[in-house]
Design a protein around this motif. Structure first.
Motif, PDB file in Angstrom:
ATOM      1  N   LEU A 165       0.571  -1.308   0.153  1.00  0.00           N
ATOM      2  CA  LEU A 165      -0.024   0.029   0.100  1.00  0.00           C
ATOM      3  C   LEU A 165       0.857   1.438  -0.239  1.00  0.00           C
ATOM      4  CD1 LEU A 165      -2.908  -0.891   2.495  1.00  0.00           C
ATOM      5  CD2 LEU A 165      -2.873  -1.087  -0.174  1.00  0.00           C
ATOM      6  N   PHE A 166       2.013   1.242   0.696  1.00  0.00           N
ATOM      7  CA  PHE A 166       2.779   2.393   0.969  1.00  0.00           C
ATOM      8  C   PHE A 166       4.280   2.125   0.459  1.00  0.00           C
ATOM      9  CE2 PHE A 166      -0.711   3.554   2.676  1.00  0.00           C
ATOM     10  CZ  PHE A 166      -0.985   2.639   3.993  1.00  0.00           C
ATOM     11  N   ALA A 167       4.462   1.327  -0.404  1.00  0.00           N
ATOM     12  CA  ALA A 167       5.726   1.173  -0.922  1.00  0.00           C
ATOM     13  C   ALA A 167       5.810   0.432  -2.466  1.00  0.00           C
ATOM     14  CB  ALA A 167       6.562   0.117  -0.290  1.00  0.00           C
ATOM     15  N   PRO A 168       5.667   1.553  -3.536  1.00  0.00           N
ATOM     16  CA  PRO A 168       5.549   1.034  -4.805  1.00  0.00           C
ATOM     17  C   PRO A 168       6.617   0.048  -5.299  1.00  0.00           C
ATOM     18  CG  PRO A 168       5.065   3.510  -4.688  1.00  0.00           C
ATOM     19  CD  PRO A 168       5.918   2.967  -3.098  1.00  0.00           C
ATOM     20  N   ASP A 169       6.367  -0.759  -6.221  1.00  0.00           N
ATOM     21  CA  ASP A 169       7.303  -1.647  -6.808  1.00  0.00           C
ATOM     22  C   ASP A 169       8.266  -0.822  -7.677  1.00  0.00           C
ATOM     23  OD1 ASP A 169       7.831  -3.682  -9.385  1.00  0.00           O
ATOM     24  OD2 ASP A 169       7.867  -4.781  -7.496  1.00  0.00           O
ATOM     25  N   PRO A 170       9.574  -0.951  -7.418  1.00  0.00           N
ATOM     26  CA  PRO A 170      10.434  -0.039  -8.330  1.00  0.00           C
ATOM     27  C   PRO A 170      10.437  -0.384  -9.770  1.00  0.00           C
ATOM     28  CG  PRO A 170      11.515  -0.832  -6.206  1.00  0.00           C
ATOM     29  CD  PRO A 170      10.137  -1.623  -6.477  1.00  0.00           C
ATOM     30  N   GLN A 198       9.320   8.183   7.358  1.00  0.00           N
ATOM     31  CA  GLN A 198       9.344   7.675   8.706  1.00  0.00           C
ATOM     32  C   GLN A 198      10.137   6.541   8.767  1.00  0.00           C
ATOM     33  OE1 GLN A 198       5.140   6.586   8.877  1.00  0.00           O
ATOM     34  NE2 GLN A 198       4.434   8.804   9.656  1.00  0.00           N
ATOM     35  N   ILE A 199      10.130   5.692   7.769  1.00  0.00           N
ATOM     36  CA  ILE A 199      11.568   4.529   7.864  1.00  0.00           C
ATOM     37  C   ILE A 199      12.504   5.099   7.931  1.00  0.00           C
ATOM     38  CG2 ILE A 199      12.215   2.562   6.746  1.00  0.00           C
ATOM     39  CD1 ILE A 199       9.383   2.020   8.250  1.00  0.00           C
ATOM     40  N   SER A 200      12.987   6.253   7.020  1.00  0.00           N
ATOM     41  CA  SER A 200      14.339   6.641   6.986  1.00  0.00           C
ATOM     42  C   SER A 200      14.798   7.362   8.096  1.00  0.00           C
ATOM     43  CB  SER A 200      14.264   7.854   5.859  1.00  0.00           C
ATOM     44  OG  SER A 200      14.237   6.969   4.547  1.00  0.00           O
ATOM     45  N   ALA A 235      11.185  -7.038   4.081  1.00  0.00           N
ATOM     46  CA  ALA A 235      11.982  -6.747   2.766  1.00  0.00           C
ATOM     47  C   ALA A 235      11.714  -5.418   2.333  1.00  0.00           C
ATOM     48  CB  ALA A 235      11.520  -7.786   1.560  1.00  0.00           C
ATOM     49  N   VAL A 236      10.386  -4.747   2.506  1.00  0.00           N
ATOM     50  CA  VAL A 236      10.049  -3.469   2.111  1.00  0.00           C
ATOM     51  C   VAL A 236      10.747  -2.445   3.001  1.00  0.00           C
ATOM     52  CG1 VAL A 236       8.166  -2.006   1.920  1.00  0.00           C
ATOM     53  CG2 VAL A 236       7.715  -4.240   1.011  1.00  0.00           C
ATOM     54  N   VAL A 237      10.649  -2.770   3.971  1.00  0.00           N
ATOM     55  CA  VAL A 237      11.486  -1.662   5.154  1.00  0.00           C
ATOM     56  C   VAL A 237      13.014  -1.805   4.764  1.00  0.00           C
ATOM     57  CG1 VAL A 237      11.962  -1.522   7.553  1.00  0.00           C
ATOM     58  CG2 VAL A 237       9.529  -1.891   6.739  1.00  0.00           C
ATOM     59  N   GLU A 238      13.569  -3.144   4.838  1.00  0.00           N
ATOM     60  CA  GLU A 238      14.896  -3.021   4.338  1.00  0.00           C
ATOM     61  C   GLU A 238      15.131  -2.177   3.059  1.00  0.00           C
ATOM     62  OE1 GLU A 238      15.573  -7.435   4.428  1.00  0.00           O
ATOM     63  OE2 GLU A 238      16.125  -7.241   6.712  1.00  0.00           O
ATOM     64  N   ALA A 239      14.558  -2.285   2.306  1.00  0.00           N
ATOM     65  CA  ALA A 239      14.537  -1.509   1.012  1.00  0.00           C
ATOM     66  C   ALA A 239      14.392  -0.140   1.000  1.00  0.00           C
ATOM     67  CB  ALA A 239      13.835  -2.131  -0.216  1.00  0.00           C
ATOM     68  N   GLU A 240      13.800   0.254   2.076  1.00  0.00           N
ATOM     69  CA  GLU A 240      13.354   1.702   2.140  1.00  0.00           C
ATOM     70  C   GLU A 240      14.382   2.297   3.201  1.00  0.00           C
ATOM     71  OE1 GLU A 240      11.685   3.508   0.410  1.00  0.00           O
ATOM     72  OE2 GLU A 240      10.385   2.134  -0.722  1.00  0.00           O
ATOM     73  N   ALA A 241      14.993   1.431   4.034  1.00  0.00           N
ATOM     74  CA  ALA A 241      15.789   2.221   5.067  1.00  0.00           C
ATOM     75  C   ALA A 241      17.288   2.509   4.388  1.00  0.00           C
ATOM     76  CB  ALA A 241      15.987   1.185   6.089  1.00  0.00           C
ATOM     77  N   PRO A 242      17.738   3.789   4.759  1.00  0.00           N
ATOM     78  CA  PRO A 242      18.907   4.359   4.122  1.00  0.00           C
ATOM     79  C   PRO A 242      20.293   3.756   4.921  1.00  0.00           C
ATOM     80  CG  PRO A 242      17.982   5.981   5.660  1.00  0.00           C
ATOM     81  CD  PRO A 242      17.095   4.810   5.669  1.00  0.00           C
ATOM     82  N   ARG A 243      20.047   2.913   6.232  1.00  0.00           N
ATOM     83  CA  ARG A 243      20.995   2.318   6.671  1.00  0.00           C
ATOM     84  C   ARG A 243      20.408   1.024   7.386  1.00  0.00           C
ATOM     85  NH1 ARG A 243      18.785   6.216   9.364  1.00  0.00           N
ATOM     86  NH2 ARG A 243      18.368   6.268  11.784  1.00  0.00           N
ATOM     87  N   PRO A 244      21.062   0.144   7.805  1.00  0.00           N
ATOM     88  CA  PRO A 244      20.757  -0.998   8.538  1.00  0.00           C
ATOM     89  C   PRO A 244      19.930  -0.440   9.924  1.00  0.00           C
ATOM     90  CG  PRO A 244      22.892  -1.380   7.824  1.00  0.00           C
ATOM     91  CD  PRO A 244      22.617  -0.073   7.461  1.00  0.00           C
ATOM     92  N   VAL A 245      18.864  -1.056  10.292  1.00  0.00           N
ATOM     93  CA  VAL A 245      18.178  -0.645  11.527  1.00  0.00           C
ATOM     94  C   VAL A 245      17.358  -1.907  11.942  1.00  0.00           C
ATOM     95  CG1 VAL A 245      17.728   1.599  11.063  1.00  0.00           C
ATOM     96  CG2 VAL A 245      16.061  -0.061  10.328  1.00  0.00           C
ATOM     97  N   PRO A 246      17.439  -2.129  13.153  1.00  0.00           N
ATOM     98  CA  PRO A 246      16.810  -3.358  13.973  1.00  0.00           C
ATOM     99  C   PRO A 246      15.223  -3.376  13.414  1.00  0.00           C
ATOM    100  CG  PRO A 246      18.013  -2.210  15.494  1.00  0.00           C
ATOM    101  CD  PRO A 246      17.996  -1.580  14.363  1.00  0.00           C
ATOM    102  N   ILE A 247      14.578  -4.308  12.904  1.00  0.00           N
ATOM    103  CA  ILE A 247      13.334  -4.603  12.698  1.00  0.00           C
ATOM    104  C   ILE A 247      12.598  -5.702  13.235  1.00  0.00           C
ATOM    105  CG2 ILE A 247      11.611  -5.036  10.688  1.00  0.00           C
ATOM    106  CD1 ILE A 247      13.946  -4.245   8.653  1.00  0.00           C
ATOM    107  N   LEU A 248      11.934  -5.420  14.347  1.00  0.00           N
ATOM    108  CA  LEU A 248      11.105  -6.229  15.356  1.00  0.00           C
ATOM    109  C   LEU A 248       9.548  -6.373  14.777  1.00  0.00           C
ATOM    110  CD1 LEU A 248      12.667  -4.933  18.411  1.00  0.00           C
ATOM    111  CD2 LEU A 248      13.364  -6.395  17.070  1.00  0.00           C
TER     112      LEU A 248
END
Length: 344
Positions: A143-148, A174-176, A199-212
């Motif tokens: 819904l909030f992450a268009p397919d590249p 927000q993710i960034s 996978a979507v969050v990892e693709a949007e994040a500009p740096r590695p962040v914990p995802i829980l």
């Protein structure tokens, strides 16, 4: 004043209905010895989340330490509202050990971080961390992450195509900005949904962040509090679609506050709210409802067509009235149609 003497602030951001208030309630109930204060920023003039949190006040987070700003985005009202509110919390007879800020679901977190560099507070508080909540089921559905690849195909077919909606920009910003991302409603998303959302969050994040993954806001406070990120000093590592802009606009979204009398059948109302999502592209509905013959107040929370309702507490001496806040993208708001569907 050294950083050790600064009061830590945790900024909790996330899209509409991602579970921010549920997380704050959990942290209030499990403060790990901290005396908390909470600042809630609503979009629109009729606050709901602040009232929910005040009903959970206790000795660790008394009602006077829960402040609601419902007249605009706090990063757009820094001098008039945000700074005085933070100063008031710092001046409480029992100063808080930690401040939680629940942003509006439409807020961009980076401008808020910049506000912490203002002279009246920069030596007194520090941003301990930014926690971004993302609805795993919604993110997995794209819904909030268009397919590249699809976006690129659209560009090649028609360069005038607007491939990015305001909602996707809010989500990506927000993710960034986040130090930790919580994928909420993991139980609804299921294992495959959580994998896709991650996978979507990892693709949007500009740096590695914990995802829980989180269900009903239940996360160990030791994981999200006490990060020591000093995010206000780390602005450049948190890119935004709006970098370089003097300010940002919220004209992409509108709210309609709908007042009603007592309702006879809660299911009829829930079905009507579902219709708003399908027929009027409504993003979010929240509020309180008086049900005929019921002494308890009914809390209604809807994200798209998903509606949840529960009786939260007795009305007591309050007037028995129903009021719903309806949020939609500006171009989709038809107030007359919304009121007609809700029978108001």
């Amino acid at each position: 004043m050294s950083d050790l003497n600064k009061i830590p602030v945790t900024v909790i951001t996330g899209f509409l209905g991602s579970g921010k208030t549920t997380l704050v309630r959990h942290l209030m109930a499990n403060p790990e010895g901290r005396r908390l204060a909470v600042l809630v920023n609503e979009f629109g003039t009729a606050g709901v989340d602040g009232d929910i949190l005040k009903s959970c006040a206790d000795e660790n987070c008394p009602a006077e330490s829960i402040v609601e700003l419902a007249n605009g985005c706090i990063c757009c009202t820094v001098a008039d509202e945000f700074i005085p509110t933070i100063e008031a919390l710092l001046a409480l007879p029992q100063r808080p050990d930690h401040i939680l800020i629940e942003t509006s679901g439409l807020a961009l977190p980076k401008p808020l971080l910049k506000a912490f560099d203002w002279p009246p507070i920069r030596s007194r508080v520090t941003v301990d961390g930014v926690i971004a909540l993302a609805d795993a089921e919604a993110v997995a559905a794209g819904l909030f992450a268009p397919d590249p690849a699809a976006v690129q195909a659209q560009r090649e077919a028609d360069e005038s195509v607007d491939h990015e909606t305001p909602l996707s920009e809010v989500f990506e910003d927000q993710i960034s900005c986040a130090d930790i991302v919580l994928l909420t409603k993991a139980d609804l998303a299921g294992e495959d949904g959580v994998t896709k959302a991650r996978a979507v969050v990892e693709a949007e994040a500009p740096r590695p962040v914990p995802i829980l993954t989180v269900t009903e806001g239940a996360v160990d406070p030791r994981v999200v509090l006490g990060l020591g990120a000093a995010a206000e000093d780390d602005i450049d590592a948190r890119p935004s679609h709006h970098d370089g802009a003097e300010d940002h606009e919220h004209d992409d979204f509108d709210t309609v506050v709908v007042g009603m009398g007592e309702i006879a059948d809660p299911q009829v109302l829930q079905d009507a709210i579902g219709r708003l999502a399908r027929e009027q592209n409504v993003l979010r509905v929240k509020g309180y409802v008086a049900v005929a013959g019921k002494p308890m107040r009914m809390l209604v929370q809807a994200v798209g067509a998903r509606v949840r309702a529960q009786y939260d507490r007795p009305w007591g001496g309050e007037p028995r009235r129903s009021e719903l806040v309806v949020i939609a993208e500006h171009d989709n708001v038809d107030e007359a149609a919304i009121r007609a569907v809700l029978g108001a």
